[in-house]
Design an enzyme around this catalytic site. Sequence first.
Site, PDB file in Angstrom:
ATOM      1  N   SER A  71       2.517   3.158   2.208  1.00  0.00           N
ATOM      2  CA  SER A  71       3.553   2.474   2.971  1.00  0.00           C
ATOM      3  C   SER A  71       4.758   3.398   3.096  1.00  0.00           C
ATOM      4  O   SER A  71       5.074   4.149   2.163  1.00  0.00           O
ATOM      5  CB  SER A  71       3.980   1.186   2.260  1.00  0.00           C
ATOM      6  OG  SER A  71       5.138   0.645   2.850  1.00  0.00           O
TER       7      SER A  71
ATOM      8  N   HIS B 202      -1.059   5.944   8.586  1.00  0.00           N
ATOM      9  CA  HIS B 202      -0.846   5.998  10.036  1.00  0.00           C
ATOM     10  C   HIS B 202      -1.850   6.946  10.696  1.00  0.00           C
ATOM     11  O   HIS B 202      -2.397   6.645  11.769  1.00  0.00           O
ATOM     12  CB  HIS B 202       0.570   6.503  10.363  1.00  0.00           C
ATOM     13  CG  HIS B 202       1.668   5.583   9.921  1.00  0.00           C
ATOM     14  ND1 HIS B 202       2.481   5.877   8.857  1.00  0.00           N
ATOM     15  CD2 HIS B 202       2.079   4.383  10.411  1.00  0.00           C
ATOM     16  CE1 HIS B 202       3.366   4.902   8.713  1.00  0.00           C
ATOM     17  NE2 HIS B 202       3.146   3.988   9.629  1.00  0.00           N
TER      18      HIS B 202
END
Length: 281
Positions: free
Chosen positions: A185, A37
Site C-alpha cells: 500500500s 500497482h
Amino acid sequence: MQKHNKIDKLKAEVRSHKSDNKKIGFVPTMGALHEGHLSLINIAKKHADIIVVSVFVNPTQFNDPGDYEKYPRNMSKDMEMLKEVGTDIVFAPSEEEIYPEKDNRKFDFGALEKVMEGKHRPGHFNGVAQVVSRLFDIVEPDIAVFGEKDFQQLAIIRKMVKDHNYPVKIMGAPIIRENDGLAMSSRNQRLNSEQRKSAAFINQILAASKNKSQHLSVKQLEDWVTDSLNKIAHLEVEYFQIVDQETLQPVNNWQENCDKIGCIAVYCGEVRLIDNIKYSF
C-alpha cells in the site's frame, strides 16, 4: 511513453489508437506507486494493446482532509516505474482539470456502501465513483484493472459500471504482499520502523484465522482476530467483518451458501491499513 496533463491531449491520443483498432487498458492510481500497482499494469497488458495509467490524488474520496494532505506523492519516481513496466500513456491531471466545477453528483450503491468502509468513511465511495466515472468518460477504456485489496471498492465500481452502462470490462487483481505478508500500500511509506514491524501481524493473524474457522463460529472468529490484533503494539482494529463476497452483507454462520471474505481495517499509529482474506470450505 507519453505524459498528458490535459484532457483534450489525452483524448486525441487515445482516439488515434482506437481508430487503429487498438484496445485500451486503463489502470487508475493515486501515485506513490509500488509493485502492487505494477501488477495491475501487467494484467492490463495481457488484455489490451495500449495501456493508460492515471496518477491523480482524488480529494473527493478523502473523508479526512488531513489524510489527503499526508498522502504520499512522488511523481518523478512514479514516472520511472511506469516507463520501466511498459506503460504507453500517463495521465497526470490537476484537480482543476478533473473538476473544473464542483462535482455534486450523488451515487446510490444501496447495501454495498452501508457496511465496512462505507460505514466508517462516509462519502468515500461517492468520491471514488465521482473520479472513476470521470476518468472512464475521459479515457474511454475497453478494460480497467483494480486491486482486490480494496475489495469493497471493486464491488462498488462493478455496480457503477453495471448501473450506468459503461462499456468497460472490470478486472480484479490479487493482492501483492511484502515478504512478511503485509499488503502493499502507498500508505505503508508513512509507517515508522516499529509500526512497520507491527503491521506485518495483520496478515499473519488473518492467515491463522483460516485454520481457526474450522472450529470457531463466525462471531467467535471475528472477535478472535480483533482481540489478537488489538494486543499488538501500535495496532487498533477499526472493523473486521466476514461477509458475502458478492453482496458484502455480513455472514452469520459458515453454513450460508455464499463465498465468504473477511475484510479488515486497522490503524497502525495514525496510518489506516486495509486487508482481506477469503475463506473456503
